[in-house]
Scaffold this motif. Structure first.
Motif, mmCIF file in Angstrom:
data_model
loop_
_atom_site.group_PDB
_atom_site.id
_atom_site.type_symbol
_atom_site.label_atom_id
_atom_site.label_comp_id
_atom_site.label_asym_id
_atom_site.label_seq_id
_atom_site.Cartn_x
_atom_site.Cartn_y
_atom_site.Cartn_z
ATOM 1 N N VAL A 38 0.822 -1.215 0.000
ATOM 2 C CA VAL A 38 0.000 0.000 0.000
ATOM 3 C C VAL A 38 0.856 1.265 0.000
ATOM 4 O O VAL A 38 0.340 2.371 -0.104
ATOM 5 C CB VAL A 38 -0.977 0.035 1.190
ATOM 6 C CG1 VAL A 38 -1.935 -1.151 1.131
ATOM 7 C CG2 VAL A 38 -0.253 0.080 2.526
ATOM 8 N N ASN A 39 2.168 1.124 0.136
ATOM 9 C CA ASN A 39 3.119 2.224 -0.019
ATOM 10 C C ASN A 39 2.713 3.470 0.765
ATOM 11 O O ASN A 39 2.363 4.506 0.195
ATOM 12 C CB ASN A 39 3.272 2.559 -1.509
ATOM 13 C CG ASN A 39 3.675 1.348 -2.312
ATOM 14 O OD1 ASN A 39 4.771 0.833 -2.162
ATOM 15 N ND2 ASN A 39 2.774 0.854 -3.154
ATOM 16 N N SER A 54 -0.180 10.890 -8.567
ATOM 17 C CA SER A 54 0.506 9.612 -8.431
ATOM 18 C C SER A 54 -0.488 8.481 -8.218
ATOM 19 O O SER A 54 -0.346 7.387 -8.782
ATOM 20 C CB SER A 54 1.494 9.676 -7.265
ATOM 21 O OG SER A 54 2.193 8.461 -7.101
ATOM 22 N N LEU A 55 -1.529 8.726 -7.413
ATOM 23 C CA LEU A 55 -2.528 7.703 -7.101
ATOM 24 C C LEU A 55 -3.269 7.230 -8.338
ATOM 25 O O LEU A 55 -3.598 6.043 -8.462
ATOM 26 C CB LEU A 55 -3.532 8.261 -6.085
ATOM 27 C CG LEU A 55 -4.636 7.316 -5.629
ATOM 28 C CD1 LEU A 55 -4.081 6.275 -4.679
ATOM 29 C CD2 LEU A 55 -5.779 8.098 -4.973
ATOM 30 N N THR A 80 3.677 0.294 -6.890
ATOM 31 C CA THR A 80 4.118 1.334 -5.953
ATOM 32 C C THR A 80 3.064 2.413 -5.749
ATOM 33 O O THR A 80 3.378 3.525 -5.316
ATOM 34 C CB THR A 80 5.424 1.974 -6.455
ATOM 35 O OG1 THR A 80 5.240 2.413 -7.810
ATOM 36 C CG2 THR A 80 6.575 0.992 -6.377
ATOM 37 N N ASN A 81 1.811 2.121 -6.056
ATOM 38 C CA ASN A 81 0.742 3.097 -5.913
ATOM 39 C C ASN A 81 0.619 3.557 -4.450
ATOM 40 O O ASN A 81 0.478 2.733 -3.542
ATOM 41 C CB ASN A 81 -0.580 2.462 -6.365
ATOM 42 C CG ASN A 81 -1.636 3.497 -6.657
ATOM 43 O OD1 ASN A 81 -1.357 4.553 -7.196
ATOM 44 N ND2 ASN A 81 -2.873 3.185 -6.297
ATOM 45 N N PHE A 87 7.142 10.746 -4.693
ATOM 46 C CA PHE A 87 6.121 9.713 -4.792
ATOM 47 C C PHE A 87 6.731 8.480 -5.445
ATOM 48 O O PHE A 87 7.567 8.593 -6.347
ATOM 49 C CB PHE A 87 4.906 10.228 -5.563
ATOM 50 C CG PHE A 87 4.206 11.334 -4.830
ATOM 51 C CD1 PHE A 87 3.297 11.038 -3.824
ATOM 52 C CD2 PHE A 87 4.505 12.657 -5.097
ATOM 53 C CE1 PHE A 87 2.684 12.060 -3.110
ATOM 54 C CE2 PHE A 87 3.896 13.680 -4.393
ATOM 55 C CZ PHE A 87 2.980 13.376 -3.400
ATOM 56 N N PRO A 88 6.334 7.302 -5.001
ATOM 57 C CA PRO A 88 7.067 6.086 -5.384
ATOM 58 C C PRO A 88 6.764 5.569 -6.772
ATOM 59 O O PRO A 88 7.482 4.698 -7.263
ATOM 60 C CB PRO A 88 6.631 5.076 -4.316
ATOM 61 C CG PRO A 88 5.269 5.535 -3.893
ATOM 62 C CD PRO A 88 5.311 7.036 -3.964
#
Length: 508
Positions: free
Chosen positions: A269-270, A293-294, A303-304, A452-453
């Protein structure tokens, strides 16, 4: 479809385009469906036996030869660039720009690994010279080097039809290590898998390699995957996919008479930790970037950044209001498959029914299409509802409003293993960040600050893995140069004459 490529609707097994198994139809977003065979244990056995035979030459080939092969695959993929983009777009609905970027990442990975093996650092060569005069016993001469383990099974990923599939990171790193590869293609994009397999086969022919070095088995059932994992000649598995499917295959790998490594990337869930000074300074700005990012790629990234922890108060109000407004402007888009869309709605409904959770933004049920969903809850309800802690694959976000920094630290301690964790912080947040860091180091493979990942850099220092359930091997990565080490094992050579030592000791 371009004039340069028409799907054959077949497997590629050791250089032969062949059928075998019951037919299934692809499910493209646009265009006509194509029939493909769903491979059985018989096709898997042919491919794996051929891979084992090829290992006796490929596993002992020079690094220069393998680097040339990887670069040739990249060349062949680039030569088919327009056709790859066209069929991948038709099958997945992913935008053309995204696919062209992913194709560049795929060829970049191949060239990156080619350069890595030419440099030779991945071999971890060690030399302890002999000392025959040592007392009370002479010291033997011992050399150590990493050696390829043998045929590797790779499972194509649904969400990356290029970079994590047929010629993606698992395949590229295994080939770089000297291991033949058998790919179980993903049924979400079988035509894309086929054209990339064609590129690999042309590279095999151009470099004069044994065709058993690579095979692609098309499949939309569990039979081929289970047969691959349990085949006695397969020495390791690379997998990217769901927690349920990956765990089932991991259990098979471990229950074999000879258990083998299963390098699975399963779920995350990052979490995003919004620290108070950063929120006070720029809550709205962070919220806008987070929603981007989401929802990138309809949230279909491993990686969301699905979960946000922040302290309750006016800054959390600003974040919530800004994120809600931004997400309401996001239009519905097709997900990669009908099955993924259905699973997303099931996960969304599970979150929606959890006690103490409020829906801020809701998507409509639209078949394969979906929009984002946003929920908010309190720290009390987060701690009371473990079902909120599990990944929902897609554009679903949960905002958790916490009473104080101690609760934020408690939330960090309660996390399962993650691919990533992010600290959004300003200088004044450093004391709290220092409290969180030891916990996050134990929970995640990659820790970010003020970013952000989504978007994983292919580099020497990248770690793309983490404690279970993020992955099944806490010490390995599926991205970056360290990925090659998954498909190697150390071998020590004591007092052997030079003529018997691996060529890696004499190569520069």
């Amino acid at each position: 479809m371009t004039e340069h490529f028409r799907p054959r609707g077949k497997h590629l097994i050791a250089g032969d385009w062949t059928s075998g198994g019951e037919a299934f139809l692809s499910l493209p977003v646009v265009g006509e469906a194509t029939s493909y065979p769903s491979g059985t244990a018989a096709e898997v056995d042919r491919a794996v036996v051929a891979a084992e035979a090829a290992f006796w030459s490929y596993g002992y080939s020079s690094r220069k030869a393998r680097a040339a092969f990887l670069n040739r695959i990249a060349d062949e993929i680039e030569a088919r660039g327009a056709a790859i983009t066209e069929i991948a777009h038709a099958e997945t609905g992913l935008p053309t720009a995204r696919l062209e970027g992913e194709r560049g990442r795929t060829t970049g990975q191949l060239r990156f690994f080619a350069n890595c093996i030419l440099a030779g650092d991945y071999l971890d060569r060690r030399d302890d010279p002999a000392n025959p005069d040592r007392q009370p016993l002479p010291k033997p001469g011992i050399k150590l080097v990493q050696r390829p383990i043998g045929p590797v099974a790779v499972f194509g990923a649904s969400n990356f039809p290029l970079a994590f599939s047929t010629a993606g990171g698992d395949t590229a790193s295994a080939l770089a290590a000297g291991c033949p590869v058998v790919v179980k293609g993903h049924p979400a994009h079988p035509g894309t898998g086929e054209i990339v397999a064609e590129a690999i086969f042309e590279a095999i022919r151009a470099e004069g390699l044994d065709p058993g070095v690579f095979s692609l088995i098309q499949s939309n059932t569990r039979e081929a995957g289970e047969a691959l994992v349990t085949h006695p000649l397969i020495r390791a598995v690379g997998f990217t996919g769901s927690l349920g499917g990956g765990r089932a295959l991991f259990d098979l790998a471990q229950s074999r008479p000879d258990p083998i490594p299963f390098f699975g990337e399963l779920g995350s869930v990052n979490p995003q930790f919004m620290l108070p000074e950063a929120m006070a300074a720029r809550a709205a700005e962070i919220a806008k970037k987070w929603t981007g990012s989401l929802t990138m790629g309809v949230g279909q990234f491993c990686t969301n950044p699905a979960v946000v922890f922040c302290l309750d108060g006016p800054d959390a109000d600003t974040f919530e209001t800004t994120a809600s407004a931004a997400l309401k402007d996001v239009s519905d888009q097709p997900m990669l498959t009908d099955g993924i869309a259905s699973a997303y709605r099931g996960g969304r409904d599970r979150v929606c029914k959890a006690r103490g959770v409020k829906s801020l933004v809701s998507s409509e049920d639209g078949g394969r299409n979906t929009g984002p969903d946003l929920f908010v809850t309190s720290s009390e309800q987060w701690f009371a509802n473990p079902e909120l802690h599990h990944e929902v694959f897609g554009p679903l976000g949960i905002l958790v409003r916490m009473r104080d920094a101690d609760e934020m630290l408690r939330a960090a301690h309660g996390l399962e293993g993650q691919l990533t964790a992010t600290l959004h912080m300003d200088a004044g947040d450093t004391p709290l960040a220092k409290r969180l860091m030891p916990v996050l180091e134990r929970k995640a493979g990659r820790i970010l600050a003020n970013g952000f990942p989504t978007g994983v850099e292919v580099s020497h220092a990248m770690m793309h893995g983490g404690p279970y359930p993020a992955s099944t091997s806490v010490s390995s990565t599926s991205v970056g140069s360290l990925a090659i080490r998954r498909f190697l094992r150390p071998v020590a050579y004591q007092d052997l004459p030079e003529a018997l030592l691996p060529v890696e000791f004499s190569e520069g």
